[in-house]
Design an enzyme around this catalytic site. Structure first.
Site, PDB file in Angstrom:
ATOM      1  N   PHE B 129      -1.269 -29.385  40.826  1.00 45.82           N
ATOM      2  CA  PHE B 129      -1.849 -28.081  41.109  1.00 45.82           C
ATOM      3  C   PHE B 129      -2.587 -28.149  42.453  1.00 45.82           C
ATOM      4  O   PHE B 129      -3.402 -29.053  42.682  1.00 45.82           O
ATOM      5  CB  PHE B 129      -2.808 -27.678  39.987  1.00 45.82           C
ATOM      6  N   ASP B 198      -6.229 -34.147  34.834  1.00 40.93           N
ATOM      7  CA  ASP B 198      -6.541 -32.723  34.752  1.00 40.93           C
ATOM      8  C   ASP B 198      -5.799 -32.146  33.550  1.00 40.93           C
ATOM      9  O   ASP B 198      -4.564 -32.194  33.492  1.00 40.93           O
ATOM     10  CB  ASP B 198      -6.103 -32.031  36.053  1.00 40.93           C
ATOM     11  N   TYR B 223     -10.244 -21.166  30.712  1.00 37.07           N
ATOM     12  CA  TYR B 223      -9.755 -19.782  30.641  1.00 37.07           C
ATOM     13  C   TYR B 223      -8.254 -19.675  30.430  1.00 37.07           C
ATOM     14  O   TYR B 223      -7.724 -18.573  30.439  1.00 37.07           O
ATOM     15  CB  TYR B 223     -10.178 -18.975  31.869  1.00 37.07           C
ATOM     16  N   LYS B 224      -7.575 -20.797  30.254  1.00 36.85           N
ATOM     17  CA  LYS B 224      -6.135 -20.728  29.994  1.00 36.85           C
ATOM     18  C   LYS B 224      -5.918 -20.788  28.487  1.00 36.85           C
ATOM     19  O   LYS B 224      -6.212 -19.823  27.785  1.00 36.85           O
ATOM     20  CB  LYS B 224      -5.435 -21.852  30.750  1.00 36.85           C
ATOM     21  N   ARG B 404       7.907 -18.185  35.156  1.00 34.50           N
ATOM     22  CA  ARG B 404       7.104 -19.041  34.289  1.00 34.50           C
ATOM     23  C   ARG B 404       6.653 -18.276  33.048  1.00 34.50           C
ATOM     24  O   ARG B 404       6.100 -17.173  33.161  1.00 34.50           O
ATOM     25  CB  ARG B 404       5.886 -19.508  35.101  1.00 34.50           C
TER      26      ARG B 404
END
Lengths: 445, 445
Positions: B129, B198, B223-224, B404
């Protein structure tokens, strides 16, 4: 002698009195701790509910565009800018004060030391807010630099040719004493050093003119005088002459020049946007806007200049009433009488040895007794030679215990001041503060 | 061939189906973007309102004690810990993922380089990321170290004797490919390097066992898959064997051993608490708890193991249906078919040259057309040689454009998958995606 009637008359004439209507104040409370956590604006609950239910719950990921979440740090920064003498697109609201200090102190050290590598000192005030000192201590340790802590009157002497950065909090959290930002910035610049100003106790409390003072870097807090809510995101300002020099060390996606291109290499955004790092807590950030909106509404009533006049009138009144009505109880004044050197709080000291059974000052117990009566201020322990490690230039100084009272002209009135002092008088005159329940130290704050 | 009836039958038998009742999902939406921003738990609005109106508005500063604001990062960390194989008091929820990565990567570098100063490389994956790479790039630049970016299959070879830290995202954000955490950690340790993991696309999405893998440091996102709300505070875990070594660089008051003594010198708290820094956004942090509460409720239904089974069943189904029903449209599969290497998302590729007028892949337009129909996934642009600066070991590689789709077994059902694929089939078969409004790239995300 000032009377309660006089105070009522002052409230009746106060052009800023309608601003109190922008806040939800708990009944029966005189809140003199807005310097620690500001009160709840009336608009905030509905705004937060809208962010949760509609922006998040209903519009979901689309709100990055449709609710402009992505622009929020800059939008709030632009709304805040006039309060601190910053220009448009010079401020972002983001992260915590401590994290923002790390960013700007790193950047300031990079710039100062590139220009002059012999500069290896950071000068600050021994009674600066501790977290600022911790961040500076960490950075200095990491880079092999020296943190020098001095008393306020020693700052000018400390500005030698090996100083890279003068890092100060504009209004002292313990005493309410305010530095002369323009004069100290000029002195630092004359010595070849840069300045970092922490506005935690200034933004929304006193007029600030960062650009007018020629300051270099600044940070501050969203949850004190700005009424942004508990732990509200903080803010960061960098003078445009420095903004594009160096990365700040927390080089995250939100500070990237093209954050949605997902390139593997970092290219800092131009200007203040590069001081953003990771994804921000949108709900808390949105709440901050309601706090700023009250200052926008205050513009029509004279803005920060009018708020400052009222703040000084309130703190003058408090000092006068305490001296008139609470004499003989060992209280002293830690806050400067000089308006030019006073923030928006008044700090009283109490002599050691006046506590119950001659132990301590009793200041903690007096504050607890006031809180039990609904007069919320706070207590800050004094420092003794035994409890503090001195640093830099010659070891510890002694500070007395402090009773701290913040006066926020947005929602505090003159009769509130009268009533607060009347409660203080009763707590002292009756010896109420000596009750056991007020003398047990158990709280974390 | 799988039918819609088959999918309905799977939903009817799904023991996890009641968990959907914990969320407010917008009507008419099939939300396959929980890997970017999770949905709103039903409990959150009331919890946030209570924090705003009662804890902040009414109890004000007292809530640091009475509402335990001070313990919130640790309390949430303890609630999260079982999802990632962490022990009690090993996790705190705080700051952003990027800021937390800066803390742990700094600490990892300090430890690895104290033990062996010749180690001056950080190894990561080129398609990690981006913000992780930006943070690592900044830290390496600051310390004169080297960031080496490789492809997944090159990681083992890259673990040479001069590597200090292997920094990886467990589940790749672009492809959904999952690394073998235990094997790569063992390989890193065998080479004398430390690991930083991560878990942004893992926590709450796949079972994670940090202690079982012997990992060193970890961070992740609130928040995912954890459904903590937009920009919810992130988390940080440090293996107890490292937790007390070195300060993390963001040495703020909340990580102090005695945060309310206001001493001018920093003394780090023992254990994970030293990874706290400044004051946290309490409203956003409180919202995160409601997301974690759903996982606590899921424990009675089999917890992460049951969620993982359903997640694999959902992604298997999606892959199968796309291949059965959307053939001939240039779609490919970027996500591994092997369960052991798959996260909780499926990423489809599309060939270049199939976009309107032969320009690009059309993947962006297909995603936009799906969103217009209420099927929310997202698009990630491919990378070409011209647009990316290669780093480290030999320059850029090409990636195709990606469609995605995240599958969150807490609230996505089997018929949702059927319907999503049916929309995709219609969008492709009718050429609906070619409409001009779906081919204008204007959004920030």
């Amino acid at each position: 002698m000032t009377t309660q009637q006089d105070c009522r008359a002052l409230d009746a004439q106060d052009p800023l009195a309608p601003l109190r209507g922008h806040f939800n104040l708990p009944p029966g409370v005189i809140y003199l701790d807005g310097n620690s956590l500001g009160v709840l604006p009336k608009a905030t609950a509905a705004r937060v509910a809208d962010v949760v239910v509609r922006e998040w719950g209903q519009d979901l990921i689309r709100s990055w565009n449709t609710a402009s979440w992505f622009d929020l740090p800059q939008r709030l920064g632009n709304q805040l800018a006039p309060l601190i003498g910053a220009g448009r697109d010079e401020v972002v609201c983001t992260d915590s004060t401590s994290v923002n200090l790390y960013k700007v102190l790193s950047a300031a050290l990079n710039i100062a030391r590139e220009d002059s590598p012999v500069r290896r000192r950071v000068v600050s005030e021994r009674s600066n807010f501790p977290t600022d000192l911790y961040i500076a201590e960490g950075l200095c340790k990491e880079r092999g630099l020296e943190l020098v802590l001095v008393e306020p009157e020693e700052i000018n002497v400390a500005l030698t040719q090996d100083v890279a950065v003068l890092m100060l909090t504009h209004v002292n959290y313990r005493t309410g004493a305010m530095h002369d930002m323009a004069a100290l910035t000029a002195a630092a610049h004359a010595a070849g050093a840069l300045t970092v100003w922490d506005l935690a106790h200034s933004a929304g409390a006193v007029p600030v003119d960062l650009n007018g003072a020629g300051a270099d870097f600044s940070i501050g807090c969203g949850y004190k005088y700005l009424n942004g809510g508990p732990g509200a995101p903080a803010f960061v300002w960098v003078h445009p002459r420095h903004a594009d020099r160096f990365w700040q060390p927390l080089s995250g996606w939100w500070g990237h020049a093209a954050p949605f291109q997902f390139t593997p290499d970092y290219q800092p955004a131009p200007g203040i946007q590069r001081y953003l790092c990771g994804t921000q807590p949108i709900i808390s950030l949105s709440a901050l806007q309601c706090g700023l909106d009250v200052f926008t509404a205050a513009e029509a009533l004279g803005g920060m200049a009018a708020l400052r006049d009222k703040s000084l009138a309130l703190t003058d009144l408090f000092i006068r009433l305490v001296e008139e009505r609470c004499a003989g109880h060992g209280l002293g004044l830690a806050t400067p009488r000089d308006h030019a050197r006073r923030g928006s709080q008044v700090c009283l000291t109490r002599e050691e040895g006046l506590g119950v059974r001659g132990q301590g000052s009793g200041a903690y117990a007096i504050v607890q007794a006031l809180i039990a009566r609904g007069v919320i201020g706070d207590y800050r322990a004094g420092s003794g030679a035994a409890s503090h490690a001195g640093k830099g230039d010659g070891g510890p100084r002694l500070h007395k215990d402090i009773l701290r009272f913040g006066f926020t002209p947005l929602y505090i009135g003159y009769e509130d001041v009268w009533n607060a002092v009347e409660h203080l008088r009763q707590v002292l005159d009756t010896g109420e503060w000596q009750r056991p329940e007020f003398n047990q130290i158990h709280a974390v704050t």
